[in-house]
Design an enzyme around this catalytic site. Structure first.
Site, PDB file in Angstrom:
ATOM      1  CE  LYS A  35      73.491  46.272 -27.757  1.00  0.00           C
ATOM      2  NZ  LYS A  35      74.170  47.580 -27.751  1.00  0.00           N
ATOM      3  NE  ARG A 130      80.528  53.068 -25.759  1.00  0.00           N
ATOM      4  CZ  ARG A 130      79.417  52.362 -25.611  1.00  0.00           C
ATOM      5  NH1 ARG A 130      79.179  51.718 -24.474  1.00  0.00           N
ATOM      6  NH2 ARG A 130      78.527  52.290 -26.578  1.00  0.00           N
ATOM      7  CE1 TYR A 252      75.216  27.844   2.100  1.00  0.00           C
ATOM      8  CE2 TYR A 252      73.889  28.819   0.361  1.00  0.00           C
ATOM      9  CZ  TYR A 252      74.599  27.747   0.869  1.00  0.00           C
ATOM     10  OH  TYR A 252      74.684  26.603   0.152  1.00  0.00           O
ATOM     11  CG  MET A 300      74.201  28.236  -7.521  1.00  0.00           C
ATOM     12  SD  MET A 300      75.414  26.917  -7.580  1.00  0.00           S
ATOM     13  CE  MET A 300      76.926  27.788  -7.260  1.00  0.00           C
TER      14      MET A 300
HETATM   15  C1  LIG Z   1      72.945  48.435 -28.079  1.00  0.00           C
HETATM   16  C2  LIG Z   1      72.968  49.530 -29.043  1.00  0.00           C
HETATM   17  C3  LIG Z   1      71.771  50.191 -29.407  1.00  0.00           C
HETATM   18  C4  LIG Z   1      70.439  49.907 -28.755  1.00  0.00           C
HETATM   19  O1  LIG Z   1      70.363  50.590 -27.529  1.00  0.00           O
HETATM   20  P1  LIG Z   1      69.051  50.488 -26.599  1.00  0.00           P
HETATM   21  O2  LIG Z   1      69.348  51.399 -25.463  1.00  0.00           O
HETATM   22  O3  LIG Z   1      68.955  49.061 -26.162  1.00  0.00           O
HETATM   23  O4  LIG Z   1      67.910  50.905 -27.427  1.00  0.00           O
HETATM   24  C5  LIG Z   1      71.844  51.157 -30.393  1.00  0.00           C
HETATM   25  N1  LIG Z   1      73.031  51.482 -30.971  1.00  0.00           N
HETATM   26  C6  LIG Z   1      74.192  50.883 -30.623  1.00  0.00           C
HETATM   27  C7  LIG Z   1      75.459  51.290 -31.293  1.00  0.00           C
HETATM   28  C8  LIG Z   1      74.206  49.906 -29.651  1.00  0.00           C
HETATM   29  O5  LIG Z   1      75.360  49.317 -29.315  1.00  0.00           O
END
Ligand SMILES: *Cc1c(COP(=O)(O)O)cnc(C)c1O
Length: 356
Positions: A35, A130, A252, A300
């Site tokens: 992701k 969640r 800055y 920046m």
């Molecule tokens: C992002 C995610 C993971 C991976 O988690 P890590 O801590 O990066 O290994 C696993 N399961 C779900 C549902 C996630 O959203």
């Protein structure tokens, strides 16, 4: 020549880390979590390093399409499921497995006409609070799903809130086991932290993300201790040098004032590249092969480094902001954030090269 900052993506390190994950997983199959554009590394860049994964997990629909377009026909798990009926029909066409975490998704799933049934990862809320069904809803939901011709298979899924911390996972595993005790379901629960620390959580599928990129999910164990190798190295160079006298200030707000004469290198990297603005004076940074410290505020496009101990360093000397030789965790903790955030926030003006 162009501005010298770049991110280098090391596919050998990625393959190595995946092998570490697979060794921990034993018989469990591994969804490589890609992701957020593969945690900022670039989905298309990392796919060639993840050919031995058993499947992929994303939550962005366009990422799933890119995985299929790359000719990969392994399982792809959509971590937040579908957001509408049209998207669900596309999931079915692309053979994507989907999380189902809400009643509204069940309603859509039983109502639509799919070209082929989909595998459902039923998300159970065991304490993260969640997403997911409460444990006492699971039996009913399973019944509903089992009766739908749109459902190919059901896998029980949960997510751990503190697998990397002191609470651990027992409390959530108990809830998960209670929720699924009357069902005969495969399990998918472990993130990187649980994969590394809690074999009892492995089930049929594990979901490591951060560890694949060579970063640690723990605050008390380094990536190196876990035998992980950084996949991303963010590099730049010194582009100017200033000789300061006592009383001179840098940058800055004159946030830093020299108390004695010192040599300061100006490095082409700033918060518009993804280096954290909140990294304070004194954050560790690698100049050549030497660990030194930043000076003053991050701006920046530039940061400043103390070259007082490095008379040979000058314009053109390589600087590693994080990665090989400079754990991203050190920068993250100095800046009050996480390795996850720094990796996912390198900006698009930074050129990326892949090394293999
Ligand atoms: C992002 C995610 C993971 C991976 O988690 P890590 O801590 O990066 O290994 C696993 N399961 C779900 C549902 C996630 O959203």
């Amino acid at each position: 020549m162009s501005r010298p900052i770049r991110a280098i993506i090391d596919l050998k390190a990625l393959r190595h880390n995946l092998a570490v994950a697979k060794r921990h997983a034993g018989n469990a199959k591994v969804f490589a979590v890609v992701k957020a554009d593969a945690y900022g590394h670039g989905l298309d860049r990392v796919l060639p390093g993840l050919t031995s994964a058993d499947g992929f997990a994303v939550l962005e629909f366009d990422s799933a399409i890119r995985i299929r377009d790359a000719g990969i026909d392994k399982p792809v798990l959509m971590l937040e499921g579908f957001f509408g009926e049209r998207e669900l029909r596309r999931f079915s066409e692309l053979s994507l497995s989907t999380v189902v975490h809400a009643a509204s998704q069940i309603d859509m799933l039983v109502r639509v006409k799919l070209s082929a049934p989909v595998t459902v990862f039923l998300k159970i809320n065991t304490g993260m609070n969640r997403l997911g069904f409460s444990p006492d809803e699971v039996a009913d939901v399973c019944n509903t799903l089992a009766q739908s011709s749109n459902v190919l298979d059901i896998v029980a899924m949960t997510h751990f809130a503190d697998a990397d911390g002191t609470r651990g996972i027992d409390w959530q595993m108990q809830s998960l086991n209670r929720a699924t005790s009357s069902q005969d379901l495969q399990l998918c629960a472990a993130n990187s932290a649980a994969l590394l620390r809690f074999p009892e959580s492995h089930g049929a599928w594990v979901r490591p993300g951060i560890m694949l990129y060579g970063a640690t999910p723990f605050s008390d164990t380094t990536a190196q201790q876990l035998q992980l190798r950084p996949v991303m190295t963010l590099q730049s160079q010194v582009i100017a040098v200033q000789e300061l006298a006592a009383g001179d200030c840098v940058g800055y707000a004159c946030a830093f004032e020299a108390v004695k004469p010192m040599r300061v290198g100006i490095v082409a990297a700033g918060y518009a590249d993804g280096y954290p603005r909140h990294a304070p004076h004194g954050t560790r940074i690698l100049v050549g092969a030497n660990r030194v410290q930043t000076v003053g505020r991050v701006s920046m496009d530039m940061i400043c480094v103390d070259l007082s101990t490095l008379p040979d360093a000058g314009v053109g000397t390589p600087v590693t902001l994080w990665g090989d030789g400079m754990p991203v965790e050190e920068v993250a903790s100095a800046a009050g954030t996480l390795n996850y955030e720094l990796l996912t926030r390198v900006t698009k003006r930074v050129p990326v090269t892949v090394s293999d």
